[in-house]
Design an enzyme around this catalytic site. Structure first.
Site, short mmCIF file in Angstrom:
data_model
loop_
_atom_site.label_atom_id
_atom_site.label_comp_id
_atom_site.label_asym_id
_atom_site.label_seq_id
_atom_site.Cartn_x
_atom_site.Cartn_y
_atom_site.Cartn_z
N ASN A 1 -72.53 -14.47 110.66
CA ASN A 1 -72.85 -15.65 109.88
C ASN A 1 -71.66 -16.67 109.79
O ASN A 1 -70.70 -16.40 108.82
CB ASN A 1 -73.18 -15.45 108.36
CG ASN A 1 -73.96 -16.75 107.37
OD1 ASN A 1 -73.89 -17.75 108.11
ND2 ASN A 1 -73.86 -16.25 106.48
N LYS B 1 -71.60 -19.59 108.85
CA LYS B 1 -71.67 -20.49 107.81
C LYS B 1 -71.47 -22.05 108.17
O LYS B 1 -71.46 -22.31 109.22
CB LYS B 1 -70.93 -20.18 106.27
CG LYS B 1 -71.13 -18.64 106.04
CD LYS B 1 -70.65 -18.42 104.76
CE LYS B 1 -70.61 -16.97 104.47
NZ LYS B 1 -70.40 -16.55 103.14
N HIS C 1 -80.28 -16.80 102.35
CA HIS C 1 -78.60 -16.37 101.75
C HIS C 1 -78.44 -16.76 100.53
O HIS C 1 -78.88 -17.88 99.96
CB HIS C 1 -77.77 -17.23 102.95
CG HIS C 1 -76.69 -16.47 102.71
ND1 HIS C 1 -75.56 -17.02 101.91
CD2 HIS C 1 -75.70 -15.52 103.69
CE1 HIS C 1 -74.42 -16.25 101.82
NE2 HIS C 1 -74.73 -15.34 103.02
N GLU D 1 -75.97 -18.32 99.11
CA GLU D 1 -75.39 -19.59 98.80
C GLU D 1 -76.47 -20.69 99.26
O GLU D 1 -76.46 -21.47 98.22
CB GLU D 1 -74.46 -19.78 100.20
CG GLU D 1 -73.21 -18.88 99.83
CD GLU D 1 -72.49 -18.72 101.31
OE1 GLU D 1 -72.72 -19.10 102.25
OE2 GLU D 1 -71.53 -17.51 101.08
N GLU E 1 -77.42 -8.26 100.47
CA GLU E 1 -75.80 -8.95 100.03
C GLU E 1 -75.80 -8.88 98.49
O GLU E 1 -76.30 -9.71 97.99
CB GLU E 1 -75.93 -10.12 100.73
CG GLU E 1 -76.16 -9.98 102.18
CD GLU E 1 -75.46 -11.38 103.02
OE1 GLU E 1 -74.81 -10.98 103.77
OE2 GLU E 1 -75.69 -12.45 102.32
N GLY F 1 -67.62 -12.93 100.30
CA GLY F 1 -66.60 -13.87 100.43
C GLY F 1 -65.66 -13.39 99.31
O GLY F 1 -64.62 -14.25 99.19
N SER G 1 -68.34 -8.97 102.48
CA SER G 1 -66.91 -8.37 102.82
C SER G 1 -66.82 -7.20 103.68
O SER G 1 -66.02 -6.39 103.40
CB SER G 1 -66.14 -8.13 101.50
OG SER G 1 -66.13 -9.54 100.69
#
Ligand code: PEP
Length: 252
Positions: free
Chosen positions: A9, A11, A97, A99, A169, A175, A214
């Site tokens: 990904n 991003k 996701h 985010e 996730e 991250g 991660s």
């Protein structure tokens, strides 16, 4: 064997040229993926055709979108539809996701619609779920993820659900450099598979459940060796060719 997937990904990272270089560096290694293994690259929209062109004829490699619209077509400035993705042969799309849930107000209902749009166009959704730290701290992760799955996915038929990939996730691990332990990942993956089994029966055994949060070159083997972890959705480490290659090699 269930499909095992290493999904990158990117991003909103890398210029077009950097993206080309990264894909070329990965392809140069010419890793022969086994029949049940897949490498997927979720790249920014303007890079999809470039990625598709590079990966398209390489067996078990695919480009993916990072999002799509919940509407089929029309006056939705700035949006990209599943039909548009399909028209350039994109076969995977990351949906929900954390985010996007956090910064773009995506919620379980709109994600149900996005999943529907993808399935209608023969695009495999990589459906993301996972709890924030506040939920993990009170040990409520299972019911939190159950609600995400129920509200977005559990109205689909067994045939449709068999075409979906799930990515678990935990938000506190994305991250942050703070990975879930292999035991924490396995527990949640087993829980998700259990929920799928209770609702859909045997089809649950064929649905890939990826871990994200991660994943690094140094922990991929341990995470992927868990019986219910079928690969990973990888952010930061997917931007470094050598790291992502190691992660691809860690697939079961
Ligand atoms: C992600 O982008 O889905 C992700 C898990 O990021 P990272 O690997 O950087 O934690």
């Amino acid at each position: 064997m269930r499909k095992q997937i290493a999904a990158a990904n990117w991003k909103m990272n890398l210029t077009y040229q950097q993206g080309e270089e990264l894909l070329d560096a990965i392809l140069k290694e010419n890793i022969e993926l086994k029949e049940h293994q897949q490498a997927v690259f979720a790249v920014p929209f303007p890079y999809l055709i470039m990625a598709q062109t590079r990966l398209g004829n390489k067996k078990n490699y695919a480009a993916a979108a990072q999002n799509c619209s919940d509407q089929p077509a029309g006056a939705y400035t700035g949006e990209v539809s599943a039909e548009m993705l399909r028209s350039i042969n994109i076969r995977y799309c990351v949906l929900g996701h954390s985010e996007r849930r956090e910064y773009f107000s995506e919620h379980n209902q709109s994600l149900a619609a996005k999943t529907q749009r993808c399935l209608e166009r023969g695009i495999t959704p990589i459906f993301c779920c996972g709890e924030p730290l506040s939920i993990r701290e009170v040990d409520a992760q299972e019911s939190f993820v159950e609600a995400q799955l129920k509200e977005s996915l559990f109205h689909f038929s067994p045939e449709d659900i068999s075409k979906i990939v799930i990515a678990y996730e935990p938000i506190w691990a994305i991250g942050t450099g703070k990975t879930a332990s292999a035991q924490q990942a396995q527990e949640m993956h087993a829980c998700i598979r259990g929920l799928l089994k209770a609702k859909y029966g045997q089809v649950a055994d064929s649905i890939p459940i990826l871990y994200g949060g991660s994943v690094k070159a140094g922990n991929a083997v341990e995470l992927f060796s868990c019986p219910d972890v079928d690969g990973g959705l990888v952010g930061g480490a997917s931007l470094v060719a050598a790291d992502f290659l190691t992660i691809m090699r860690a697939l079961k």
